[in-house]
Design a protein around this motif. Structure first.
Motif, PDB file in Angstrom:
ATOM      1  N   VAL A   1       0.863  -1.189   0.000  1.00  0.00           N
ATOM      2  CA  VAL A   1       0.000   0.000   0.000  1.00  0.00           C
ATOM      3  C   VAL A   1       0.893   1.230   0.000  1.00  0.00           C
ATOM      4  O   VAL A   1       1.644   1.458   0.949  1.00  0.00           O
ATOM      5  CB  VAL A   1      -0.926   0.030   1.230  1.00  0.00           C
ATOM      6  CG1 VAL A   1      -1.870   1.238   1.157  1.00  0.00           C
ATOM      7  CG2 VAL A   1      -1.732  -1.256   1.346  1.00  0.00           C
ATOM      8  N   VAL A   2       0.830   2.011  -1.089  1.00  0.00           N
ATOM      9  CA  VAL A   2       1.679   3.204  -1.206  1.00  0.00           C
ATOM     10  C   VAL A   2       0.833   4.466  -1.180  1.00  0.00           C
ATOM     11  O   VAL A   2      -0.378   4.430  -1.373  1.00  0.00           O
ATOM     12  CB  VAL A   2       2.526   3.170  -2.498  1.00  0.00           C
ATOM     13  CG1 VAL A   2       3.497   2.012  -2.465  1.00  0.00           C
ATOM     14  CG2 VAL A   2       1.638   3.095  -3.738  1.00  0.00           C
ATOM     15  N   GLY A   3       1.516   5.602  -0.960  1.00  0.00           N
ATOM     16  CA  GLY A   3       0.800   6.868  -0.808  1.00  0.00           C
ATOM     17  C   GLY A   3       0.266   7.434  -2.101  1.00  0.00           C
ATOM     18  O   GLY A   3      -0.873   7.907  -2.155  1.00  0.00           O
ATOM     19  N   ASP A   4       1.063   7.387  -3.172  1.00  0.00           N
ATOM     20  CA  ASP A   4       0.636   7.985  -4.436  1.00  0.00           C
ATOM     21  C   ASP A   4       1.453   7.379  -5.569  1.00  0.00           C
ATOM     22  O   ASP A   4       2.598   7.774  -5.792  1.00  0.00           O
ATOM     23  CB  ASP A   4       0.817   9.508  -4.403  1.00  0.00           C
ATOM     24  CG  ASP A   4       0.312  10.191  -5.670  1.00  0.00           C
ATOM     25  OD1 ASP A   4      -0.197   9.491  -6.562  1.00  0.00           O
ATOM     26  OD2 ASP A   4       0.420  11.423  -5.761  1.00  0.00           O
TER      27      ASP A   4
ATOM     28  N   SER B   1      -3.263   4.516  -1.769  1.00  0.00           N
ATOM     29  CA  SER B   1      -4.120   5.155  -0.759  1.00  0.00           C
ATOM     30  C   SER B   1      -4.413   6.617  -1.072  1.00  0.00           C
ATOM     31  O   SER B   1      -5.329   7.198  -0.500  1.00  0.00           O
ATOM     32  CB  SER B   1      -3.454   5.071   0.622  1.00  0.00           C
ATOM     33  OG  SER B   1      -2.346   5.953   0.701  1.00  0.00           O
ATOM     34  N   GLY B   2      -3.608   7.227  -1.965  1.00  0.00           N
ATOM     35  CA  GLY B   2      -3.768   8.658  -2.206  1.00  0.00           C
ATOM     36  C   GLY B   2      -3.491   9.478  -0.963  1.00  0.00           C
ATOM     37  O   GLY B   2      -3.955  10.614  -0.850  1.00  0.00           O
ATOM     38  N   GLU B   3      -2.728   8.901  -0.030  1.00  0.00           N
ATOM     39  CA  GLU B   3      -2.405   9.536   1.266  1.00  0.00           C
ATOM     40  C   GLU B   3      -3.663   9.813   2.089  1.00  0.00           C
ATOM     41  O   GLU B   3      -3.686  10.699   2.941  1.00  0.00           O
ATOM     42  CB  GLU B   3      -1.611  10.835   1.075  1.00  0.00           C
ATOM     43  CG  GLU B   3      -0.265  10.663   0.382  1.00  0.00           C
ATOM     44  CD  GLU B   3       0.790   9.999   1.263  1.00  0.00           C
ATOM     45  OE1 GLU B   3       0.463   9.546   2.371  1.00  0.00           O
ATOM     46  OE2 GLU B   3       1.955   9.943   0.820  1.00  0.00           O
TER      47      GLU B   3
ATOM     48  N   ASP C   1      -8.722   6.647   5.133  1.00  0.00           N
ATOM     49  CA  ASP C   1      -9.832   5.722   4.870  1.00  0.00           C
ATOM     50  C   ASP C   1      -9.487   4.764   3.743  1.00  0.00           C
ATOM     51  O   ASP C   1      -9.782   3.559   3.824  1.00  0.00           O
ATOM     52  CB  ASP C   1     -11.110   6.506   4.524  1.00  0.00           C
ATOM     53  CG  ASP C   1     -11.693   7.221   5.727  1.00  0.00           C
ATOM     54  OD1 ASP C   1     -11.272   6.902   6.856  1.00  0.00           O
ATOM     55  OD2 ASP C   1     -12.569   8.089   5.539  1.00  0.00           O
ATOM     56  N   ALA C   2      -8.858   5.294   2.687  1.00  0.00           N
ATOM     57  CA  ALA C   2      -8.474   4.441   1.555  1.00  0.00           C
ATOM     58  C   ALA C   2      -7.402   3.441   1.983  1.00  0.00           C
ATOM     59  O   ALA C   2      -7.390   2.287   1.533  1.00  0.00           O
ATOM     60  CB  ALA C   2      -7.977   5.304   0.400  1.00  0.00           C
ATOM     61  N   GLU C   3      -6.505   3.871   2.843  1.00  0.00           N
ATOM     62  CA  GLU C   3      -5.453   2.979   3.338  1.00  0.00           C
ATOM     63  C   GLU C   3      -6.053   1.842   4.161  1.00  0.00           C
ATOM     64  O   GLU C   3      -5.680   0.672   3.988  1.00  0.00           O
ATOM     65  CB  GLU C   3      -4.472   3.772   4.190  1.00  0.00           C
ATOM     66  CG  GLU C   3      -3.350   2.952   4.787  1.00  0.00           C
ATOM     67  CD  GLU C   3      -2.486   3.778   5.725  1.00  0.00           C
ATOM     68  OE1 GLU C   3      -2.180   3.303   6.832  1.00  0.00           O
ATOM     69  OE2 GLU C   3      -2.117   4.905   5.347  1.00  0.00           O
ATOM     70  N   ILE C   4      -6.986   2.171   5.044  1.00  0.00           N
ATOM     71  CA  ILE C   4      -7.631   1.157   5.881  1.00  0.00           C
ATOM     72  C   ILE C   4      -8.368   0.143   5.011  1.00  0.00           C
ATOM     73  O   ILE C   4      -8.268  -1.071   5.218  1.00  0.00           O
ATOM     74  CB  ILE C   4      -8.594   1.814   6.891  1.00  0.00           C
ATOM     75  CG1 ILE C   4      -7.803   2.623   7.923  1.00  0.00           C
ATOM     76  CG2 ILE C   4      -9.450   0.766   7.587  1.00  0.00           C
ATOM     77  CD1 ILE C   4      -8.667   3.473   8.836  1.00  0.00           C
ATOM     78  N   SER C   5      -9.092   0.639   4.001  1.00  0.00           N
ATOM     79  CA  SER C   5      -9.825  -0.262   3.094  1.00  0.00           C
ATOM     80  C   SER C   5      -8.873  -1.167   2.332  1.00  0.00           C
ATOM     81  O   SER C   5      -9.136  -2.363   2.158  1.00  0.00           O
ATOM     82  CB  SER C   5     -10.663   0.564   2.106  1.00  0.00           C
ATOM     83  OG  SER C   5     -11.664   1.301   2.773  1.00  0.00           O
ATOM     84  N   ALA C   6      -7.742  -0.603   1.875  1.00  0.00           N
ATOM     85  CA  ALA C   6      -6.764  -1.388   1.130  1.00  0.00           C
ATOM     86  C   ALA C   6      -6.154  -2.481   2.003  1.00  0.00           C
ATOM     87  O   ALA C   6      -5.999  -3.633   1.561  1.00  0.00           O
ATOM     88  CB  ALA C   6      -5.675  -0.479   0.577  1.00  0.00           C
ATOM     89  N   VAL C   7      -5.825  -2.135   3.233  1.00  0.00           N
ATOM     90  CA  VAL C   7      -5.251  -3.128   4.155  1.00  0.00           C
ATOM     91  C   VAL C   7      -6.258  -4.249   4.424  1.00  0.00           C
ATOM     92  O   VAL C   7      -5.913  -5.433   4.391  1.00  0.00           O
ATOM     93  CB  VAL C   7      -4.818  -2.444   5.468  1.00  0.00           C
ATOM     94  CG1 VAL C   7      -4.506  -3.490   6.546  1.00  0.00           C
ATOM     95  CG2 VAL C   7      -3.598  -1.560   5.234  1.00  0.00           C
ATOM     96  N   ASP C   8      -7.518  -3.873   4.661  1.00  0.00           N
ATOM     97  CA  ASP C   8      -8.558  -4.886   4.907  1.00  0.00           C
ATOM     98  C   ASP C   8      -8.716  -5.807   3.704  1.00  0.00           C
ATOM     99  O   ASP C   8      -8.837  -7.036   3.855  1.00  0.00           O
ATOM    100  CB  ASP C   8      -9.895  -4.206   5.206  1.00  0.00           C
ATOM    101  CG  ASP C   8      -9.943  -3.580   6.590  1.00  0.00           C
ATOM    102  OD1 ASP C   8      -9.061  -3.903   7.412  1.00  0.00           O
ATOM    103  OD2 ASP C   8     -10.850  -2.763   6.849  1.00  0.00           O
TER     104      ASP C   8
END
Length: 356
Positions: A74-77, A106-108, A111-118
């Motif tokens: 999972v990366v920022g951008d 995740s686009g930094e 919420d997107a990061e949490i969804s990606a990890v899940d």
């Protein structure tokens, strides 16, 4: 007549075993990469599998071996060359070790990061490499740890999480870049970042939730303080998230009663936006204003003049993160630590000498 459009039956381990003239158990050991067989038998099975165009059932293999053979990242951008290079390094290391990589952006955004990890945990990945958007909001990463999934942080460090982190030497890199400009006579220096902040100005360095940005700002401010320059955070500006926002940040900086004579861009995307902003205002680098950017992105070497940069060796960072995660997956006993890749200041032509 046989229907040529009918779907072809999947080739099974039993089919490969029959073609190789070995038992199903032996074929499974070879195709699954576990157990011991002779080189002759392995060659027979591999040749039969190739001839039959056998494709492994990844779900079945993960159920039997306890591994999926997949690493989640999972990366920022991903648009940022920094993360593109990092992913290349991670992927190359993973491929050498027999792993496939799934990438999420995740686009930094937390919420997107949490969804990606899940999502990646749901895919039964063997391990995760994550660039956390906020180093002070980490409940989802704690859950990864509790689930027993190996985790390595990339570019950002969270000591309280007690996991490996692969980063650059962010504070020292900012010190070197800022010191370069100060030594060239600059006394009004600006730091520009894409980190979002209300009003675009920095109120408290300690509250910057991105550890990489925080350490760079700390290094920047340290040099200005040591040089005896007043109010060193005055020209630290956040919020350069896109071109219009960066245009606004640059215009406000240059409309200051005592505008900066040099700029340090926190990453290559910000640096390119700042460069375009200065161009649109008809300003020349370094005649009107000097500039340094993080990352040796392609654009920095083709401008006139080329831009002085902080070479972050991001591909090596990615390879190291992949190597560390694979070691964790293989349960190699290692102490959790921050692994820093040293940076280098590459002098080009974008910093002018000012004053006597």
């Amino acid at each position: 007549m046989e229907d040529s459009a009918a779907p072809k039956r999947s080739v099974t381990v039993a089919d490969v075993a029959k073609a190789a003239k070995v038992s199903k158990a032996t074929a499974a050991r070879v195709l699954g990469g576990y157990g011991v067989v002779s080189d002759k038998i392995r060659d027979q099975v591999v040749a039969a599998a190739a001839a039959l165009e056998y494709r492994p059932n990844e779900l079945a293999r993960s159920m039997s071996t306890g591994r999926s053979g997949i690493i989640g990242v999972v990366v920022g951008d991903i648009q940022n060359a920094f993360f593109s290079l990092a992913v290349r390094g991670i992927s190359d290391m993973a491929r050498l070790a027999g792993f496939t990589v799934i990438i999420a952006n995740s686009g930094e955004q937390l919420d997107a990061e949490i969804s990606a990890v899940d999502l990646l945990i749901g895919k039964r990945v063997d391990g995760l490499i994550v660039t956390p958007a906020h180093c002070d909001r980490i409940d989802h990463l704690r859950q990864v740890r509790r689930a027993g999934v190996p985790l390595v942080l990339f570019d950002r460090n969270i000591p309280e999480l007690e996991v490996d982190a692969v980063t650059g030497d962010d504070r020292e890199a900012a010190i070197a870049a800022t010191r370069c400009m100060v030594e060239q006579g600059h006394r009004r220096l600006a730091y520009v970042s894409a980190m979002e902040a209300e009003g675009g100005k920095l109120a408290d360095i300690g509250r910057i939730s991105n550890s990489a940005v925080r350490e760079r700002v700390e290094g920047f401010v340290q040099v200005l303080t040591e040089a005896g320059l007043p109010n060193p955070v005055h020209y630290v500006r956040l919020g350069a998230t896109d071109q219009p926002q960066t245009d606004d940040v640059v215009k406000r900086l240059l409309s200051d009663s005592a505008p900066p004579t040099a700029l340090l861009a926190s990453d290559s995307l910000v640096g390119l936006r700042v460069f375009k902003s200065l161009q649109s205002l008809g300003l020349s680098i370094p005649k009107d204003i000097s500039m340094i950017s993080f990352l040796d992105a392609d654009w920095t070497s083709v401008t006139v003049p080329p831009i002085t940069i902080v070479d972050q060796r991001v591909y090596e960072m990615g390879k190291l993160a992949g190597e560390r995660l694979i070691a964790r997956i293989e349960q190699i006993p290692l102490t959790a630590e921050r692994l820093q890749i040293n940076t280098t200041l590459v002098m080009r032509g974008s910093v002018a000498r000012v004053g006597p």
